[in-house]
Design a protein around this motif. Structure first.
Motif, PDB file in Angstrom:
ATOM      1  N   GLU A  22       4.609 -20.442  14.004  1.00 40.14           N
ATOM      2  CA  GLU A  22       3.663 -20.897  13.800  1.00 40.14           C
ATOM      3  C   GLU A  22       2.422 -19.707  13.992  1.00 40.14           C
ATOM      4  OE1 GLU A  22       2.615 -23.709  13.142  1.00 40.14           O
ATOM      5  OE2 GLU A  22       4.475 -24.783  13.096  1.00 40.14           O
ATOM      6  N   GLU A  23       2.981 -18.731  14.646  1.00 39.68           N
ATOM      7  CA  GLU A  23       1.960 -17.559  14.775  1.00 39.68           C
ATOM      8  C   GLU A  23       1.815 -16.726  13.609  1.00 39.68           C
ATOM      9  OE1 GLU A  23       0.206 -17.369  17.702  1.00 39.68           O
ATOM     10  OE2 GLU A  23       1.095 -19.341  18.220  1.00 39.68           O
ATOM     11  N   VAL A  24       2.563 -16.919  12.606  1.00 41.12           N
ATOM     12  CA  VAL A  24       2.605 -15.961  11.496  1.00 41.12           C
ATOM     13  C   VAL A  24       1.869 -16.742  10.137  1.00 41.12           C
ATOM     14  CG1 VAL A  24       3.912 -14.399  10.070  1.00 41.12           C
ATOM     15  CG2 VAL A  24       4.429 -14.668  12.420  1.00 41.12           C
ATOM     16  N   GLY A  25       0.755 -15.943   9.825  1.00 39.66           N
ATOM     17  CA  GLY A  25       0.272 -16.718   8.563  1.00 39.66           C
ATOM     18  C   GLY A  25       0.443 -15.762   7.264  1.00 39.66           C
ATOM     19  N   ILE A  26       0.081 -16.477   6.360  1.00 36.61           N
ATOM     20  CA  ILE A  26       0.379 -15.639   4.867  1.00 36.61           C
ATOM     21  C   ILE A  26      -0.122 -14.275   4.780  1.00 36.61           C
ATOM     22  CG2 ILE A  26      -0.373 -15.604   2.485  1.00 36.61           C
ATOM     23  CD1 ILE A  26       2.040 -17.673   3.228  1.00 36.61           C
ATOM     24  N   GLU A  27      -1.182 -14.052   5.584  1.00 41.56           N
ATOM     25  CA  GLU A  27      -1.983 -12.587   5.434  1.00 41.56           C
ATOM     26  C   GLU A  27      -1.173 -11.675   6.065  1.00 41.56           C
ATOM     27  OE1 GLU A  27      -4.276 -11.800   3.646  1.00 41.56           O
ATOM     28  OE2 GLU A  27      -4.860 -13.514   2.556  1.00 41.56           O
ATOM     29  N   ARG A  28      -0.597 -11.991   7.433  1.00 44.11           N
ATOM     30  CA  ARG A  28       0.185 -10.961   8.115  1.00 44.11           C
ATOM     31  C   ARG A  28       1.484 -10.699   7.366  1.00 44.11           C
ATOM     32  NH1 ARG A  28       1.695 -12.414  13.933  1.00 44.11           N
ATOM     33  NH2 ARG A  28       2.659 -10.513  13.891  1.00 44.11           N
ATOM     34  N   ILE A  29       2.345 -11.704   6.651  1.00 45.42           N
ATOM     35  CA  ILE A  29       3.323 -11.504   5.851  1.00 45.42           C
ATOM     36  C   ILE A  29       2.913 -10.517   4.559  1.00 45.42           C
ATOM     37  CG2 ILE A  29       5.125 -12.384   4.292  1.00 45.42           C
ATOM     38  CD1 ILE A  29       4.823 -15.055   6.132  1.00 45.42           C
ATOM     39  N   ALA A  30       1.794 -10.692   3.913  1.00 40.95           N
ATOM     40  CA  ALA A  30       1.504  -9.746   2.872  1.00 40.95           C
ATOM     41  C   ALA A  30       1.250  -8.681   3.246  1.00 40.95           C
ATOM     42  CB  ALA A  30       0.104 -10.460   2.304  1.00 40.95           C
ATOM     43  N   ALA A  31       0.529  -8.393   4.633  1.00 40.91           N
ATOM     44  CA  ALA A  31       0.271  -7.096   4.856  1.00 40.91           C
ATOM     45  C   ALA A  31       1.348  -6.155   5.297  1.00 40.91           C
ATOM     46  CB  ALA A  31      -0.641  -7.061   6.133  1.00 40.91           C
ATOM     47  N   ALA A  32       2.434  -7.019   5.838  1.00 41.49           N
ATOM     48  CA  ALA A  32       3.913  -6.310   6.218  1.00 41.49           C
ATOM     49  C   ALA A  32       4.459  -5.866   4.667  1.00 41.49           C
ATOM     50  CB  ALA A  32       4.614  -7.313   6.777  1.00 41.49           C
ATOM     51  N   VAL A  33       4.172  -6.415   3.822  1.00 42.29           N
ATOM     52  CA  VAL A  33       4.897  -6.128   2.295  1.00 42.29           C
ATOM     53  C   VAL A  33       3.984  -5.161   1.712  1.00 42.29           C
ATOM     54  CG1 VAL A  33       5.521  -7.063   0.271  1.00 42.29           C
ATOM     55  CG2 VAL A  33       5.912  -8.539   2.090  1.00 42.29           C
ATOM     56  N   GLY A  34       2.722  -5.150   1.913  1.00 41.86           N
ATOM     57  CA  GLY A  34       1.972  -4.251   1.625  1.00 41.86           C
ATOM     58  C   GLY A  34       1.131  -4.786   0.202  1.00 41.86           C
ATOM     59  N   ILE A  35       1.142  -6.278  -0.027  1.00 47.90           N
ATOM     60  CA  ILE A  35       0.145  -6.849  -1.079  1.00 47.90           C
ATOM     61  C   ILE A  35      -0.774  -7.356  -0.287  1.00 47.90           C
ATOM     62  CG2 ILE A  35       2.414  -6.639  -2.505  1.00 47.90           C
ATOM     63  CD1 ILE A  35       2.730  -9.631  -1.687  1.00 47.90           C
ATOM     64  N   LYS A  36      -1.492  -8.300  -1.294  1.00 50.08           N
ATOM     65  CA  LYS A  36      -2.846  -9.020  -1.054  1.00 50.08           C
ATOM     66  C   LYS A  36      -2.113 -10.376  -0.744  1.00 50.08           C
ATOM     67  CE  LYS A  36      -6.401  -6.268  -2.979  1.00 50.08           C
ATOM     68  NZ  LYS A  36      -6.995  -5.803  -1.914  1.00 50.08           N
ATOM     69  N   GLY A  37      -2.733 -11.066   0.293  1.00 49.03           N
ATOM     70  CA  GLY A  37      -2.287 -12.355   0.609  1.00 49.03           C
ATOM     71  C   GLY A  37      -2.010 -13.425  -0.686  1.00 49.03           C
ATOM     72  N   PRO A  38      -3.190 -13.468  -1.599  1.00 47.79           N
ATOM     73  CA  PRO A  38      -2.703 -14.326  -2.689  1.00 47.79           C
ATOM     74  C   PRO A  38      -1.675 -14.003  -3.759  1.00 47.79           C
ATOM     75  CG  PRO A  38      -5.182 -13.654  -2.642  1.00 47.79           C
ATOM     76  CD  PRO A  38      -4.268 -12.712  -1.539  1.00 47.79           C
ATOM     77  N   SER A  39      -1.361 -12.784  -3.581  1.00 46.51           N
ATOM     78  CA  SER A  39      -0.100 -12.509  -4.411  1.00 46.51           C
ATOM     79  C   SER A  39       1.244 -13.148  -3.992  1.00 46.51           C
ATOM     80  CB  SER A  39       0.290 -10.756  -4.418  1.00 46.51           C
ATOM     81  OG  SER A  39      -0.951 -10.183  -4.664  1.00 46.51           O
ATOM     82  N   ILE A  40       1.335 -13.534  -2.608  1.00 45.29           N
ATOM     83  CA  ILE A  40       2.555 -14.237  -2.308  1.00 45.29           C
ATOM     84  C   ILE A  40       2.768 -15.442  -3.099  1.00 45.29           C
ATOM     85  CG2 ILE A  40       3.490 -15.612  -0.344  1.00 45.29           C
ATOM     86  CD1 ILE A  40       2.875 -13.278   1.376  1.00 45.29           C
TER      87      ILE A  40
END
Length: 199
Positions: A22-40
């Motif tokens: 619940e604490e992790v959003g798409i933007e955090r996942i994208a940042a960890a990968v090094g891409i922008k959120g919409p790319s997910i």
């Protein structure tokens, strides 16, 4: 180099297992990968889709790597080999990094998310009880084990193993002690329930 989809899954699992789903959003996942959120969204429909993919991959990995999945080879399993297979299952559960993380995630999130609680209940409890209950029922019918309630026997068998696994999750330095306890538990279990003179 891992492809982007795999990197998204790896990053999501790291974050989910540490901070909770619940604490992790798409933007955090994208940042960890090094891409922008919409790319997910080129790879996954939603955060739930990422989670579902992780669970499906975990299930497939268990199916490939544990001796207790499905029915293949079950006829060859005997009380004399079950300790080895139980220890194999425990060591796999401890040392496979993805399995270890997903187990931690399910343990944490089961108290916040009813869907995750259902997955945890099935994976860590119901599936194991069903497998061992069926196996012990078969051994009782063959006279290998004493006549007793196979479902209660299954619970007696898996509960101490699960406790030792959770101990190692909290403190990996306890692995050898825990494995020793599991081996002794299995030995005592079969001394109690095995019919004398059975093969």
């Amino acid at each position: 180099m891992k492809d982007t989809k795999t990197r998204i899954l790896d990053a999501a699992l790291d974050l989910f297992s540490r901070d909770g789903y619940e604490e992790v959003g798409i933007e955090r996942i994208a940042a960890a990968v090094g891409i922008k959120g919409p790319s997910i969204y080129k790879h996954f429909r939603s955060k739930q889709d990422i989670f579902d993919t992780l669970i499906n991959e975990m299930t497939a990995r268990y199916e490939e790597n544990t001796p207790f999945s499905g029915n293949d080879g079950e006829e060859d399993i005997s009380p004399d080999t079950i300790m080895e297979k139980t220890v194999q299952y425990i060591r796999f559960s401890i040392h496979d990094p993805s399995i270890s993380k997903i187990r931690r995630l399910l343990t944490i999130e089961q108290f916040r998310n009813s869907a995750i609680a259902a997955i945890q209940e099935r994976r860590s409890y119901n599936d194991l009880l069903h497998y061992y209950g069926r196996l012990f029922r078969k051994w009782i019918s063959r006279g290998i084990l004493k006549d007793a309630d196979p479902d209660v026997m299954a619970l007696q068998y898996i509960a101490p193993v699960s406790i030792q696994l959770y101990r190692v999750d909290r403190d990996p330095s306890l692995e050898e002690e825990a494995v020793g306890m599991i081996e002794e538990h299995v030995s005592v279990f079969f001394r109690m329930y095995r019919n004398e003179g059975s093969i």
